[in-house]
Design a protein around this motif. Structure first.
Motif, mmCIF file in Angstrom:
data_model
loop_
_atom_site.group_PDB
_atom_site.id
_atom_site.type_symbol
_atom_site.label_atom_id
_atom_site.label_comp_id
_atom_site.label_asym_id
_atom_site.label_seq_id
_atom_site.Cartn_x
_atom_site.Cartn_y
_atom_site.Cartn_z
ATOM 1 N N SER A 61 0.867 -1.174 0.000
ATOM 2 C CA SER A 61 0.000 0.000 0.000
ATOM 3 C C SER A 61 0.900 1.220 0.000
ATOM 4 O O SER A 61 1.417 1.631 1.041
ATOM 5 C CB SER A 61 -0.907 -0.011 1.232
ATOM 6 N N GLY A 62 1.122 1.761 -1.146
ATOM 7 C CA GLY A 62 2.020 2.907 -1.257
ATOM 8 C C GLY A 62 3.438 2.533 -0.849
ATOM 9 O O GLY A 62 4.031 1.611 -1.413
ATOM 10 N N ARG A 63 3.945 3.209 0.169
ATOM 11 C CA ARG A 63 5.320 2.924 0.624
ATOM 12 C C ARG A 63 5.350 1.776 1.645
ATOM 13 O O ARG A 63 6.423 1.387 2.086
ATOM 14 C CB ARG A 63 5.921 4.182 1.259
ATOM 15 N N TYR A 64 4.182 1.301 2.017
ATOM 16 C CA TYR A 64 4.091 0.245 3.024
ATOM 17 C C TYR A 64 3.910 -1.106 2.352
ATOM 18 O O TYR A 64 3.159 -1.223 1.379
ATOM 19 C CB TYR A 64 2.885 0.479 3.941
ATOM 20 N N SER A 65 4.575 -2.107 2.901
ATOM 21 C CA SER A 65 4.353 -3.463 2.427
ATOM 22 C C SER A 65 4.455 -4.424 3.607
ATOM 23 O O SER A 65 5.129 -4.143 4.605
ATOM 24 C CB SER A 65 5.350 -3.840 1.327
ATOM 25 N N TRP A 66 3.757 -5.541 3.463
ATOM 26 C CA TRP A 66 3.723 -6.534 4.524
ATOM 27 C C TRP A 66 4.038 -7.902 3.952
ATOM 28 O O TRP A 66 3.529 -8.291 2.898
ATOM 29 C CB TRP A 66 2.331 -6.561 5.178
ATOM 30 N N ASN A 67 4.877 -8.625 4.672
ATOM 31 C CA ASN A 67 5.316 -9.959 4.266
ATOM 32 C C ASN A 67 4.853 -10.957 5.310
ATOM 33 O O ASN A 67 5.367 -10.989 6.430
ATOM 34 C CB ASN A 67 6.846 -9.968 4.128
ATOM 35 N N PHE A 68 3.876 -11.785 4.940
ATOM 36 C CA PHE A 68 3.310 -12.764 5.850
ATOM 37 C C PHE A 68 3.870 -14.128 5.467
ATOM 38 O O PHE A 68 3.659 -14.591 4.346
ATOM 39 C CB PHE A 68 1.784 -12.749 5.746
ATOM 40 N N GLN A 69 4.555 -14.789 6.398
ATOM 41 C CA GLN A 69 5.121 -16.114 6.131
ATOM 42 C C GLN A 69 4.733 -17.061 7.254
ATOM 43 O O GLN A 69 5.278 -16.974 8.368
ATOM 44 C CB GLN A 69 6.639 -16.035 6.006
ATOM 45 N N LYS A 70 3.818 -17.968 6.979
ATOM 46 C CA LYS A 70 3.389 -18.927 7.986
ATOM 47 C C LYS A 70 4.517 -19.867 8.377
ATOM 48 O O LYS A 70 4.578 -20.334 9.508
ATOM 49 C CB LYS A 70 2.187 -19.718 7.469
ATOM 50 N N SER A 71 5.402 -20.164 7.448
ATOM 51 C CA SER A 71 6.480 -21.114 7.730
ATOM 52 C C SER A 71 7.390 -20.628 8.855
ATOM 53 O O SER A 71 7.976 -21.429 9.595
ATOM 54 C CB SER A 71 7.311 -21.362 6.471
ATOM 55 N N THR A 72 7.508 -19.324 8.974
ATOM 56 C CA THR A 72 8.353 -18.755 10.029
ATOM 57 C C THR A 72 7.522 -17.997 11.062
ATOM 58 O O THR A 72 8.080 -17.340 11.946
ATOM 59 C CB THR A 72 9.396 -17.799 9.430
ATOM 60 N N SER A 73 6.198 -18.096 10.947
ATOM 61 C CA SER A 73 5.285 -17.387 11.878
ATOM 62 C C SER A 73 5.647 -15.908 11.988
ATOM 63 O O SER A 73 5.793 -15.357 13.080
ATOM 64 C CB SER A 73 5.320 -18.038 13.270
ATOM 65 N N SER A 74 5.817 -15.307 10.848
ATOM 66 C CA SER A 74 6.213 -13.899 10.858
ATOM 67 C C SER A 74 5.277 -13.055 9.994
ATOM 68 O O SER A 74 4.700 -13.541 9.009
ATOM 69 C CB SER A 74 7.650 -13.735 10.380
ATOM 70 N N PHE A 75 5.145 -11.823 10.383
ATOM 71 C CA PHE A 75 4.298 -10.873 9.654
ATOM 72 C C PHE A 75 5.020 -9.531 9.700
ATOM 73 O O PHE A 75 4.695 -8.642 10.473
ATOM 74 C CB PHE A 75 2.916 -10.798 10.312
ATOM 75 N N ASN A 76 6.009 -9.396 8.844
ATOM 76 C CA ASN A 76 6.895 -8.236 8.892
ATOM 77 C C ASN A 76 6.369 -7.074 8.059
ATOM 78 O O ASN A 76 5.687 -7.265 7.050
ATOM 79 C CB ASN A 76 8.294 -8.622 8.425
ATOM 80 N N PHE A 77 6.736 -5.906 8.467
ATOM 81 C CA PHE A 77 6.234 -4.650 7.901
ATOM 82 C C PHE A 77 7.415 -3.837 7.397
ATOM 83 O O PHE A 77 8.341 -3.568 8.169
ATOM 84 C CB PHE A 77 5.460 -3.922 8.999
ATOM 85 N N THR A 78 7.365 -3.460 6.149
ATOM 86 C CA THR A 78 8.456 -2.687 5.556
ATOM 87 C C THR A 78 7.956 -1.336 5.087
ATOM 88 O O THR A 78 6.909 -1.239 4.431
ATOM 89 C CB THR A 78 9.086 -3.439 4.368
ATOM 90 N N ILE A 79 8.700 -0.319 5.446
ATOM 91 C CA ILE A 79 8.426 1.027 4.947
ATOM 92 C C ILE A 79 9.543 1.374 3.974
ATOM 93 O O ILE A 79 10.739 1.346 4.343
ATOM 94 C CB ILE A 79 8.379 2.069 6.082
ATOM 95 N N THR A 80 9.170 1.689 2.767
ATOM 96 C CA THR A 80 10.141 2.055 1.732
ATOM 97 C C THR A 80 10.280 3.569 1.680
ATOM 98 O O THR A 80 9.278 4.288 1.797
ATOM 99 C CB THR A 80 9.664 1.526 0.365
ATOM 100 N N ALA A 81 11.510 4.013 1.535
ATOM 101 C CA ALA A 81 11.771 5.466 1.450
ATOM 102 C C ALA A 81 11.098 6.184 2.620
ATOM 103 O O ALA A 81 10.215 7.033 2.431
ATOM 104 C CB ALA A 81 11.294 6.015 0.110
ATOM 105 N N SER A 82 11.527 5.854 3.804
ATOM 106 C CA SER A 82 10.881 6.370 5.018
ATOM 107 C C SER A 82 10.874 7.900 5.044
ATOM 108 O O SER A 82 11.725 8.574 4.449
ATOM 109 C CB SER A 82 11.599 5.835 6.250
ATOM 110 N N GLN A 83 9.874 8.411 5.757
ATOM 111 C CA GLN A 83 9.726 9.858 5.912
ATOM 112 C C GLN A 83 9.599 10.176 7.393
ATOM 113 O O GLN A 83 9.224 9.315 8.198
ATOM 114 C CB GLN A 83 8.479 10.338 5.164
ATOM 115 N N VAL A 84 9.854 11.413 7.737
ATOM 116 C CA VAL A 84 9.769 11.835 9.139
ATOM 117 C C VAL A 84 8.387 11.544 9.718
ATOM 118 O O VAL A 84 8.249 11.159 10.878
ATOM 119 C CB VAL A 84 10.122 13.333 9.275
ATOM 120 N N VAL A 85 7.358 11.663 8.894
ATOM 121 C CA VAL A 85 5.985 11.411 9.379
ATOM 122 C C VAL A 85 5.738 9.947 9.720
ATOM 123 O O VAL A 85 4.720 9.613 10.333
ATOM 124 C CB VAL A 85 4.932 11.866 8.343
ATOM 125 N N ASP A 86 6.657 9.076 9.336
ATOM 126 C CA ASP A 86 6.519 7.663 9.691
ATOM 127 C C ASP A 86 6.969 7.407 11.125
ATOM 128 O O ASP A 86 6.781 6.302 11.647
ATOM 129 C CB ASP A 86 7.346 6.787 8.747
#
Lengths: 114, 113
Positions: A61-86
């Protein structure tokens, strides 16, 4: 019992850097729901995304992305090109199908410096 | 405007003096919940309610009471507050906790001296 671990207590980056916030969950249930919430310095809690256990598709979603991996029980969140408002505290949360309880991780404080 | 409201937003009180924090939502949500947020501990659920007259304990219910007499309101009651209840409290509502996102109130910062 269900549990959510956000191992990164605080992260500091410089604007425009990419940053990934980790979330590892524990549950024996096969039906569950994962969430990310944002708490900016003003204090309110803002819903970002929901994912159910049967949908492992990653989401962007825009600069935000989420990686859900059941094999590792992880749900990681990535912000691309971070901004101060983040800059905020980000919480990962887990609820089980059929349960009305919602368990939060302890949160990761992200500081984006100009 | 769809919202969850909490009152008061800030409260300083003394040990043992009963207090109530009100919570109201205008979205006709069935599910409501109370959380406390403490540094290093994240948000922990105190009580939740699946509908009118249906409430249940969360992870940290000791020292708190709730009631759900109307769908829109879910007050949090501290019968005899103690300093360890000093915290930031959030009320939330949703159409159903399991799969729907929760809408949070603005928070109530409580200090118990």
């Amino acid at each position: 019992a269900q549990k959510v671990t956000q191992a990164q207590t605080e992260i500091s980056v410089v604007e425009k850097e990419d940053v990934t916030l980790d979330c590892v969950y524990e549950t024996r249930d096969t039906t569950y729901y994962l969430f990310w919430y944002k708490q900016p310095p003003s204090g309110e809690l803002v819903f970002l995304i929901r994912r159910n256990s049967f949908d492992e598709q990653n989401e962007i979603s825009g600069r935000y992305s989420w990686n859900f991996q059941k094999s590792t029980s992880s749900f990681n969140f990535t912000i691309t090109a971070s901004q101060v408002v983040d800059s905020a505290v980000y919480f990962c949360a887990l609820s089980l199908g059929g349960s009305e309880k919602l368990v939060f991780g302890k949160g990761t404080k992200l500081t984006v410096n100009p | 405007e769809a919202q969850v409201t909490q009152n008061p937003r800030y409260l300083i009180t003394v040990t043992g003096k009963k207090l109530t924090v009100t919570c109201s939502q205008n979205m006709n949500h069935e599910y409501m919940s109370w959380y406390r947020q403490d540094p290093g501990l994240g948000l922990r659920q105190i009580y939740y309610s699946m509908n009118v007259e249906v409430t249940d304990k969360g992870d940290v219910p000791e020292g708190y009471k709730v009631s759900r007499k109307e769908k829109r309101n879910f007050p949090l009651i501290l019968e005899s507050p103690s300093p360890n209840q000093t915290s930031l409290y959030f009320c939330a509502s949703s159409a159903g906790a399991t799969y729907n996102e929760q809408f949070f109130g603005p928070g109530t910062r409580l200090t118990v001296l």
